[in-house]
Design a protein around this motif. Sequence first.
Motif, short mmCIF file in Angstrom:
data_model
loop_
_atom_site.label_atom_id
_atom_site.label_comp_id
_atom_site.label_asym_id
_atom_site.label_seq_id
_atom_site.Cartn_x
_atom_site.Cartn_y
_atom_site.Cartn_z
N TRP A 233 12.33 17.24 -19.43
CA TRP A 233 12.89 16.34 -20.45
C TRP A 233 12.76 14.89 -20.01
CZ3 TRP A 233 12.61 19.96 -23.58
CH2 TRP A 233 13.24 21.19 -23.45
N TRP A 234 12.95 14.65 -18.72
CA TRP A 234 12.85 13.28 -18.20
C TRP A 234 11.44 12.73 -18.39
CZ3 TRP A 234 15.97 9.55 -15.95
CH2 TRP A 234 15.31 8.53 -15.26
N LEU A 235 10.43 13.51 -18.04
CA LEU A 235 9.05 13.05 -18.14
C LEU A 235 8.65 12.82 -19.59
CD1 LEU A 235 7.17 15.16 -15.44
CD2 LEU A 235 7.80 12.74 -15.34
N VAL A 236 9.05 13.70 -20.49
CA VAL A 236 8.70 13.51 -21.90
C VAL A 236 9.35 12.24 -22.43
CG1 VAL A 236 8.84 14.47 -24.21
CG2 VAL A 236 8.40 15.97 -22.30
N GLY A 237 10.64 12.04 -22.11
CA GLY A 237 11.34 10.87 -22.63
C GLY A 237 10.86 9.56 -22.04
N GLY A 244 2.35 20.77 -24.52
CA GLY A 244 1.37 21.69 -23.94
C GLY A 244 0.84 21.22 -22.61
N GLU A 245 0.75 19.89 -22.45
CA GLU A 245 0.28 19.35 -21.17
C GLU A 245 1.29 19.61 -20.06
OE1 GLU A 245 -2.22 15.69 -23.26
OE2 GLU A 245 -0.26 15.32 -22.34
N LEU A 246 2.58 19.51 -20.38
CA LEU A 246 3.59 19.79 -19.38
C LEU A 246 3.68 21.28 -19.08
CD1 LEU A 246 6.43 17.34 -20.40
CD2 LEU A 246 4.99 17.23 -18.37
N ALA A 247 3.50 22.11 -20.12
CA ALA A 247 3.54 23.56 -19.90
C ALA A 247 2.39 24.01 -19.00
CB ALA A 247 3.48 24.30 -21.24
N GLY A 248 1.26 23.32 -19.06
CA GLY A 248 0.12 23.68 -18.22
C GLY A 248 0.03 22.93 -16.91
N LEU A 249 1.01 22.09 -16.61
CA LEU A 249 0.97 21.28 -15.40
C LEU A 249 1.18 22.16 -14.17
CD1 LEU A 249 0.75 18.25 -14.59
CD2 LEU A 249 3.26 18.25 -14.46
N CYS A 250 0.31 21.98 -13.17
CA CYS A 250 0.42 22.70 -11.90
C CYS A 250 0.81 21.72 -10.79
CB CYS A 250 -0.91 23.37 -11.55
SG CYS A 250 -1.43 24.63 -12.72
N TRP A 251 1.32 22.28 -9.69
CA TRP A 251 1.71 21.41 -8.58
C TRP A 251 0.52 20.69 -7.95
CZ3 TRP A 251 6.24 19.52 -7.99
CH2 TRP A 251 7.38 20.23 -8.38
N SER A 252 -0.68 21.26 -8.12
CA SER A 252 -1.86 20.56 -7.61
C SER A 252 -2.15 19.28 -8.39
CB SER A 252 -3.08 21.49 -7.68
OG SER A 252 -3.34 21.89 -9.01
N ASP A 253 -1.59 19.18 -9.59
CA ASP A 253 -1.78 17.97 -10.41
C ASP A 253 -0.72 16.91 -10.14
OD1 ASP A 253 -3.91 19.28 -11.70
OD2 ASP A 253 -2.53 20.24 -13.12
N ARG A 350 12.47 15.84 -33.14
CA ARG A 350 11.63 16.90 -32.59
C ARG A 350 11.29 16.58 -31.14
NH1 ARG A 350 6.59 16.10 -36.16
NH2 ARG A 350 7.07 14.03 -35.33
N LEU A 351 10.83 17.59 -30.43
CA LEU A 351 10.39 17.35 -29.06
C LEU A 351 9.26 16.34 -29.05
CD1 LEU A 351 10.45 17.93 -26.06
CD2 LEU A 351 9.04 19.95 -26.45
N HIS A 352 8.35 16.41 -30.03
CA HIS A 352 7.25 15.46 -30.10
C HIS A 352 7.77 14.04 -30.34
CE1 HIS A 352 2.96 14.63 -30.39
NE2 HIS A 352 3.22 13.83 -31.40
N ILE A 372 -0.33 1.56 -22.90
CA ILE A 372 0.37 2.60 -23.68
C ILE A 372 -0.64 3.60 -24.24
CG2 ILE A 372 1.87 3.03 -25.65
CD1 ILE A 372 3.03 0.27 -25.29
N GLN A 373 -1.79 3.08 -24.72
CA GLN A 373 -2.83 3.97 -25.24
C GLN A 373 -3.28 4.96 -24.17
OE1 GLN A 373 -6.55 2.04 -26.03
NE2 GLN A 373 -7.64 3.98 -25.99
N HIS A 374 -3.51 4.47 -22.96
CA HIS A 374 -3.93 5.34 -21.87
C HIS A 374 -2.87 6.38 -21.56
CE1 HIS A 374 -3.81 6.37 -17.55
NE2 HIS A 374 -5.11 6.55 -17.69
N ASP A 375 -1.61 5.94 -21.47
CA ASP A 375 -0.54 6.87 -21.11
C ASP A 375 -0.33 7.94 -22.18
OD1 ASP A 375 -0.22 5.47 -18.81
OD2 ASP A 375 1.58 4.39 -19.44
N MET A 376 -0.52 7.58 -23.43
CA MET A 376 -0.35 8.55 -24.52
C MET A 376 -1.56 9.47 -24.66
SD MET A 376 2.66 8.13 -25.78
CE MET A 376 3.18 7.74 -24.10
N GLY A 377 -2.69 9.10 -24.07
CA GLY A 377 -3.90 9.92 -24.19
C GLY A 377 -4.58 9.77 -25.52
#
Length: 423
Positions: A233-237, A244-253, A350-352, A372-377
């Motif tokens: 929640w902290w990272l999203v906010g 989906g990017e957070l759900a797929g995040l691995c510790w190697s990233d 919403r979460l988004h 901001i554009q870079h950070d939002m992807g």
Amino acid sequence: MFKRCGCRSPETGRQLGARCALLAEVGHGRWYFAVQVDGVDGRRVRVRRGGFATRAEAERACWELLRLPGPEAVGRMWTVRRWLEFWLSECAGRLRPSTLRSYQTIVHQHLIPQLGLERLSKLRTKMVQRAMDRICRTRVRGGRLIAAGTVGRIRAVLRSALNEARRQGLVGTNAAWRLRLPNGARPHAVVWDDERVEAWQRTGIRPAVAVWDVAHLARFLEAVRGDRLFALWWLVGLRGPRRGELAGLCWSDVDLPGRRVTIREQVVVVGGTEYLGPPKSAAGVRVLALDEASVEVLWELWRAQKAQRGRAPEPRDRVFLHANGRPVRPDWLTRRFAALVKELGLPPVRLHDLRHGAASLAGAAGVPLKVIQHDMGHASCVTTADTYWTVFRQAAQAAVTATAELLLSHARIRLSLDGAAQA
């Protein structure tokens, strides 16, 4: 060449076709032909046409068809439905699963019911326009008219399918061009200020896209401090990655000493099946810088997982897990977040929308638009500016203050205002 009619058997009620005894009579039945031509996939395709009054007419039509290139001959015989289904099967290996699912829904719910029976080669712009006009009058859930954005996506899918048909030589022009469609204004995010909160509590009506202000976000993060997904929640906010990017995040990233997180994969769920693949676009592969507070939050999560497992997390282990060690899924995160918001009595988002809030918060803090554009992807800063800019009052106040200072920098205006103030 063969002849058949529409007579039916008195016993079974089925058509007799080529078995009718009256076919030997002149004028009874119609002539048909069947030939094989090269299809769009390189295979031989059987083409049959009929309804000719004489054998000579059927032979003439057959030779005209055989003189055409194979794909054009197929285009004259295939219906729009057959082409759309073939096109979807060809797209299966090139599209993301969620995109393919969206295309299939549009094709089967809108395009095939409206245009499926039309011959592909006879499809014209006016036919497509009438079909789109009927779609525009469709009522969806709640009795509302179908959204203009949805109509635009339907047209985009049809245009892509017909573009491929044109490349394959099945049609000469794209009938989905030059259509007149309603202009749908993209809903812009607004902030939940006191006035909007009071109106929502009184009427139950909420804006289409709304984000929390800083106070609401801080209240939420304070309330979920003990949640096992607090780091998510902290990272999203704060940084705004997609769910989906957070759900797929691995510790190697996650590079905690280097204070950065690399987004390279995301999880999507289609039909209950989980798929792991690249982000939404090429711009989605990015590196997010972390502040000291975010690094400390992730260190706490790492230490908690180490204590629970009795060993340090492996590089390919997912970062965000359930209590039983199973990785979280994007759809579950949406439901979990909605439950937390309702439990805390906060204005509904919403979460988004936390992602919207993170971008708007960065803009209000003076972060450059390109960053901001870079950070939002986002692939283009136009998307970032159109969606997030001037949401918070701080950004709007800063904009009007800068404009006024530019105007007041003119000496005469400054002296005139000074004189007015003294008077």
